[in-house]
Design a protein around this motif. Sequence first.
Motif, short mmCIF file in Angstrom:
data_model
loop_
_atom_site.label_atom_id
_atom_site.label_comp_id
_atom_site.label_asym_id
_atom_site.label_seq_id
_atom_site.Cartn_x
_atom_site.Cartn_y
_atom_site.Cartn_z
N TYR A 153 125.43 -29.28 27.80
CA TYR A 153 124.21 -30.15 28.53
C TYR A 153 123.54 -30.94 27.68
CZ TYR A 153 121.16 -29.93 32.75
OH TYR A 153 120.44 -30.29 33.84
N GLY A 154 123.57 -32.22 27.74
CA GLY A 154 122.95 -33.10 26.81
C GLY A 154 121.51 -33.19 26.75
N ALA A 155 121.06 -33.54 25.50
CA ALA A 155 119.66 -33.82 25.14
C ALA A 155 118.72 -34.40 26.58
CB ALA A 155 119.29 -34.57 23.90
N GLY A 156 117.89 -33.41 26.86
CA GLY A 156 116.87 -33.93 28.06
C GLY A 156 117.79 -34.06 29.26
N GLY A 157 118.58 -33.23 29.38
CA GLY A 157 119.61 -32.94 30.79
C GLY A 157 120.26 -34.44 30.77
N LEU A 217 140.25 -20.90 35.13
CA LEU A 217 139.08 -20.48 34.20
C LEU A 217 137.69 -20.06 34.64
CD1 LEU A 217 139.99 -23.66 31.70
CD2 LEU A 217 140.62 -21.36 31.17
N LYS A 218 137.22 -19.30 33.74
CA LYS A 218 135.92 -18.95 34.34
C LYS A 218 134.72 -20.03 33.52
CE LYS A 218 137.32 -14.09 34.71
NZ LYS A 218 137.13 -12.83 34.42
N PRO A 219 134.06 -20.69 34.17
CA PRO A 219 133.26 -21.72 33.43
C PRO A 219 131.97 -21.22 33.27
CG PRO A 219 133.54 -22.55 35.74
CD PRO A 219 134.50 -21.40 35.32
N ALA A 220 131.15 -21.33 32.17
CA ALA A 220 129.79 -21.09 31.97
C ALA A 220 129.10 -22.34 31.62
CB ALA A 220 129.84 -20.23 30.75
N ALA A 221 128.12 -22.75 32.64
CA ALA A 221 127.52 -23.86 32.64
C ALA A 221 126.14 -23.86 31.91
CB ALA A 221 127.17 -24.39 33.92
N HIS A 222 126.22 -24.71 30.63
CA HIS A 222 124.94 -24.89 29.87
C HIS A 222 123.66 -25.55 30.85
CE1 HIS A 222 126.59 -24.62 25.62
NE2 HIS A 222 127.25 -24.16 26.41
N LEU A 223 122.44 -24.90 30.49
CA LEU A 223 121.39 -25.32 31.45
C LEU A 223 120.13 -25.30 30.43
CD1 LEU A 223 120.35 -26.30 34.04
CD2 LEU A 223 119.83 -23.96 34.84
N THR A 224 119.44 -26.45 30.49
CA THR A 224 118.30 -26.64 29.71
C THR A 224 116.80 -26.67 30.70
OG1 THR A 224 118.06 -28.90 29.27
CG2 THR A 224 119.25 -27.45 27.87
N CYS A 225 115.88 -26.70 30.05
CA CYS A 225 114.56 -26.73 30.68
C CYS A 225 113.73 -28.06 30.32
CB CYS A 225 113.78 -25.39 30.72
SG CYS A 225 113.44 -24.72 29.15
N VAL A 226 114.48 -28.90 29.62
CA VAL A 226 114.00 -30.03 29.21
C VAL A 226 113.71 -31.10 30.27
CG1 VAL A 226 114.01 -31.91 27.47
CG2 VAL A 226 114.61 -29.49 26.73
N ASP A 227 112.75 -31.87 30.42
CA ASP A 227 112.32 -33.02 30.87
C ASP A 227 112.89 -32.81 32.54
OD1 ASP A 227 111.37 -35.62 31.27
OD2 ASP A 227 113.46 -36.42 31.01
N ALA A 228 112.52 -31.58 32.80
CA ALA A 228 112.81 -31.26 34.32
C ALA A 228 111.58 -30.38 34.84
CB ALA A 228 114.19 -30.71 34.84
N SER A 229 111.34 -30.36 36.21
CA SER A 229 110.31 -29.59 36.93
C SER A 229 111.06 -28.30 37.08
CB SER A 229 109.82 -29.93 38.11
OG SER A 229 110.93 -30.02 39.01
N PHE A 251 132.52 -30.53 25.95
CA PHE A 251 131.11 -31.30 26.36
C PHE A 251 131.78 -32.27 27.26
CE2 PHE A 251 132.77 -33.40 22.46
CZ PHE A 251 133.15 -34.58 22.97
N PRO A 252 130.91 -32.51 28.15
CA PRO A 252 131.47 -33.35 29.56
C PRO A 252 131.80 -34.83 28.87
CG PRO A 252 129.01 -33.11 29.49
CD PRO A 252 129.60 -32.13 28.78
N PRO A 253 132.69 -35.51 29.58
CA PRO A 253 133.33 -36.78 28.71
C PRO A 253 132.58 -38.00 29.28
CG PRO A 253 134.82 -36.09 30.38
CD PRO A 253 133.69 -35.03 30.17
N LYS A 254 132.24 -38.92 28.31
CA LYS A 254 131.64 -40.29 28.74
C LYS A 254 132.43 -41.11 29.35
CE LYS A 254 127.93 -39.50 25.00
NZ LYS A 254 127.45 -40.26 23.92
N THR A 255 133.72 -41.21 28.95
CA THR A 255 134.56 -42.34 29.33
C THR A 255 135.94 -41.82 29.85
OG1 THR A 255 135.64 -42.36 27.02
CG2 THR A 255 133.86 -43.66 27.25
#
Length: 307
Positions: free
Chosen positions: A64-68, A87-99, A34-38
């Motif tokens: 990909y965090g809640a609500g993007g 490495l071969k990254p696979a990016a998570h993507l959601t459809c929440v709170d976005a057009s 998961f992407p770091p916050k600090t």
Amino acid sequence: MSPTLNPALKPELAPIARSLAAGGQNLKVSFEFFPPKTEEMETTLWESIRRLAPLNPDFVSVTYGAGGSTRERTHRTVKRMLDQTELKPAAHLTCVDASRDEVDEVIRGYWDAGVRHIVALRGDPPSGFGDYVPRADGYQNATELTAAIRRIGDFEVSVGVYPEKHPQSPSLAFDLDVLRQKVDSGATRGISQFFFEPATFLRFRDAVADAGIQIDLTPGIMPVTNFKGLRRMAAACDAQIPAWLAALFDGLDDDAETRKLLASAVAVELCLGLEREGVENFHFYTLNRADLVFAICRILGITVAAQ
């Protein structure tokens, strides 16, 4: 005089010894971060990535965090993986709170950056809790999101599956219908929510096959070190915690070292049980920590790639 072994007995290698003897030759692993916050979490993440990268994972995914809420941090982490590792990254993507236009822009951005694998998920509400309410101008679910990803680029698209049924689904049959729609929209792999007994995943795999759905299924493996945290995560996705697992960690809240030892043993036993039934791919939820996952992979016979 030393006793002799009865020649009629043909001892079979124990599961771990058999796995090591095979050298993990047929197994593929992948890791989730998961992407770091600090800044401190950033350091921990990249130490973990450097530790696990020599195991030559099939891919590594970035959540990909809640609500993007982690959109920029997810993109930044994926871009650094592309720029600084093999490495071969696979990016998570959601459809929440976005057009739809906003999501399409993210998809194109990933393609332009060199990403060729996306994990398409409906996603959680912005708060992380409560009912999911799609935006009128957004993609309604992971099926629509999968179709959009495939329309924009020739991505590999992984989707989430729930061996014990999605918590908001009325039935497993409904889940299977949704999975079929995702496959028809272009999904190529299903990554499962975590579980703790081989039969849980194997029953789901059989149900998918019986329904005539053709998709690669990869079990999600969660090494357990923080049992209180596990209870919270399991409650959010309706994953069952077996009584034997709860008993195993009972009374160990203040004994982190023993919890680590137990976590590795439980995960190894789960993976070997699945391997005996023909499972060859494992996706590890690392929680940005490398030590347990590295040890588990070694026991499965996966060795460091030659430099």
